[in-house]
Design a protein around this motif. Structure first.
Motif, mmCIF file in Angstrom:
data_model
loop_
_atom_site.group_PDB
_atom_site.id
_atom_site.type_symbol
_atom_site.label_atom_id
_atom_site.label_comp_id
_atom_site.label_asym_id
_atom_site.label_seq_id
_atom_site.Cartn_x
_atom_site.Cartn_y
_atom_site.Cartn_z
ATOM 1 N N ASP A 19 -48.190 16.970 -109.603
ATOM 2 C CA ASP A 19 -48.296 17.626 -110.899
ATOM 3 C C ASP A 19 -49.385 18.681 -110.823
ATOM 4 O O ASP A 19 -50.573 18.360 -110.781
ATOM 5 C CB ASP A 19 -48.624 16.586 -111.977
ATOM 6 C CG ASP A 19 -48.564 17.136 -113.389
ATOM 7 O OD1 ASP A 19 -48.834 18.335 -113.592
ATOM 8 O OD2 ASP A 19 -48.257 16.344 -114.296
ATOM 9 N N LYS A 20 -48.991 19.952 -110.795
ATOM 10 C CA LYS A 20 -49.956 21.045 -110.703
ATOM 11 C C LYS A 20 -50.606 21.373 -112.044
ATOM 12 O O LYS A 20 -51.557 22.143 -112.078
ATOM 13 C CB LYS A 20 -49.294 22.291 -110.132
ATOM 14 C CG LYS A 20 -49.043 22.202 -108.646
ATOM 15 C CD LYS A 20 -48.557 23.539 -108.125
ATOM 16 C CE LYS A 20 -48.435 23.545 -106.632
ATOM 17 N NZ LYS A 20 -47.921 24.847 -106.141
ATOM 18 N N VAL A 21 -50.106 20.802 -113.118
ATOM 19 C CA VAL A 21 -50.682 21.085 -114.429
ATOM 20 C C VAL A 21 -51.795 20.099 -114.762
ATOM 21 O O VAL A 21 -52.890 20.486 -115.152
ATOM 22 C CB VAL A 21 -49.591 21.079 -115.531
ATOM 23 C CG1 VAL A 21 -50.203 21.230 -116.917
ATOM 24 C CG2 VAL A 21 -48.574 22.185 -115.265
ATOM 25 N N ARG A 22 -51.543 18.796 -114.582
ATOM 26 C CA ARG A 22 -52.525 17.780 -114.961
ATOM 27 C C ARG A 22 -52.904 16.826 -113.845
ATOM 28 O O ARG A 22 -53.528 15.807 -114.093
ATOM 29 C CB ARG A 22 -51.981 16.952 -116.124
ATOM 30 C CG ARG A 22 -51.871 17.726 -117.398
ATOM 31 C CD ARG A 22 -51.579 16.792 -118.529
ATOM 32 N NE ARG A 22 -50.227 17.085 -118.996
ATOM 33 C CZ ARG A 22 -49.549 16.352 -119.817
ATOM 34 N NH1 ARG A 22 -50.056 15.241 -120.267
ATOM 35 N NH2 ARG A 22 -48.341 16.697 -120.203
ATOM 36 N N GLY A 23 -52.540 17.134 -112.616
ATOM 37 C CA GLY A 23 -52.730 16.175 -111.541
ATOM 38 C C GLY A 23 -53.998 16.298 -110.720
ATOM 39 O O GLY A 23 -54.244 15.475 -109.856
ATOM 40 N N GLY A 24 -54.800 17.314 -110.952
ATOM 41 C CA GLY A 24 -55.994 17.482 -110.136
ATOM 42 C C GLY A 24 -55.680 18.181 -108.828
ATOM 43 O O GLY A 24 -54.678 18.882 -108.702
ATOM 44 N N CYS A 51 -42.554 15.373 -111.014
ATOM 45 C CA CYS A 51 -42.868 16.662 -110.401
ATOM 46 C C CYS A 51 -43.022 17.720 -111.479
ATOM 47 O O CYS A 51 -42.101 17.950 -112.264
ATOM 48 C CB CYS A 51 -41.786 17.071 -109.414
ATOM 49 S SG CYS A 51 -42.219 18.563 -108.493
ATOM 50 N N VAL A 52 -44.198 18.353 -111.505
ATOM 51 C CA VAL A 52 -44.456 19.444 -112.434
ATOM 52 C C VAL A 52 -44.988 20.627 -111.638
ATOM 53 O O VAL A 52 -46.070 20.548 -111.045
ATOM 54 C CB VAL A 52 -45.469 19.038 -113.533
ATOM 55 C CG1 VAL A 52 -45.766 20.214 -114.459
ATOM 56 C CG2 VAL A 52 -44.949 17.845 -114.330
ATOM 57 N N LYS A 53 -44.176 21.674 -111.589
ATOM 58 C CA LYS A 53 -44.544 22.935 -110.936
ATOM 59 C C LYS A 53 -44.987 22.759 -109.483
ATOM 60 O O LYS A 53 -45.845 23.496 -108.995
ATOM 61 C CB LYS A 53 -45.617 23.671 -111.740
ATOM 62 C CG LYS A 53 -45.160 24.033 -113.146
ATOM 63 C CD LYS A 53 -46.187 24.849 -113.884
ATOM 64 C CE LYS A 53 -45.765 25.111 -115.306
ATOM 65 N NZ LYS A 53 -44.843 26.150 -115.519
ATOM 66 N N ALA A 54 -44.410 21.775 -108.793
ATOM 67 C CA ALA A 54 -44.788 21.516 -107.399
ATOM 68 C C ALA A 54 -43.558 21.241 -106.540
ATOM 69 O O ALA A 54 -43.618 20.448 -105.605
ATOM 70 C CB ALA A 54 -45.770 20.345 -107.349
ATOM 71 N N TYR A 55 -42.461 21.915 -106.843
ATOM 72 C CA TYR A 55 -41.226 21.655 -106.112
ATOM 73 C C TYR A 55 -41.303 22.072 -104.645
ATOM 74 O O TYR A 55 -40.716 21.413 -103.787
ATOM 75 C CB TYR A 55 -40.022 22.286 -106.815
ATOM 76 C CG TYR A 55 -39.601 21.467 -108.017
ATOM 77 C CD1 TYR A 55 -38.772 20.363 -107.850
ATOM 78 C CD2 TYR A 55 -40.070 21.762 -109.288
ATOM 79 C CE1 TYR A 55 -38.395 19.580 -108.937
ATOM 80 C CE2 TYR A 55 -39.705 20.985 -110.378
ATOM 81 C CZ TYR A 55 -38.873 19.895 -110.195
ATOM 82 O OH TYR A 55 -38.521 19.116 -111.262
#
Length: 180
Positions: A19-24, A51-55
């Motif tokens: 998760d590129k938004v909230r994953g650190g 998966c968020v913005k990390a495909y």
């Protein structure tokens, strides 16, 4: 995690992913995700993914796991994208890489219809790298963060697909699709 993964009541590893938004830090996420993906292969259980913005990174790990399985002469475990909200084009690309989908309340109707068509045997992937023998693409329905019950999500999806709920329940049952 390994001892929990070996428990016979556990049928999948996850929810895990990137998760590129909230994953650190993505480097730390990648390290943890690789370990979870390898554990899923070791214990022969599907992987349920967030998966968020990390495909691109997700596909990198999938490629590595597929290569490892080829070296070991084994078949990679199914990877299920949880809460999938992508468009049909993205679903087609992910299916070509061997991904399955779980849809929550906020799905794109066209994507659900596309994946449903693949699950019932329509030649939906065309010239992709997936063989004609692997067109069947089971999918799943979930509640996740919705206020709707799973029954309401099944009813909604059945309406969008023009099928009865009982048929949809059979198609979406992981015991009938992932564990054949």
């Amino acid at each position: 995690m390994r001892s929990a993964a070996l428990d016979e009541r556990v049928w999948a590893i996850g929810e895990c992913g990137l998760d590129k938004v909230r994953g650190g830090a993505i480097s730390l996420q990648m390290e943890a995700f690789r370990a979870q993906a390898l554990l899923a292969e070791e214990v022969h259980k599907p992987l349920v993914l967030h998966c968020v913005k990390a495909y691109d990174e997700l596909l990198e790990v999938r490629r590595d796991v597929v290569l490892l399985c080829k070296q070991r002469s084994c078949v990679p475990q199914p990877w299920v994208l949880h809460g999938f909200r992508g468009r049909p084009e993205q679903a087609k690309q992910m299916m070509a890489k061997g991904f399955l989908f779980s849809f929550g309340h906020h799905y794109h109707v066209e994507t659900l219809q596309f994946v449903f068509g693949c699950s019932v045997g329509t030649e939906c992937l065309g010239d992709s790298e997936v063989s004609k023998d692997s067109v069947f693409s089971p999918f799943f329905l979930e509640t996740d963060d919705s206020r709707l019950s799973v029954r309401q999500i099944y009813d909604q999806a059945a309406r969008h697909l023009g099928v009865d709920v009982a048929r949809l329940e059979r198609l979406c049952d992981p015991r009938q699709t992932i564990f054949r």
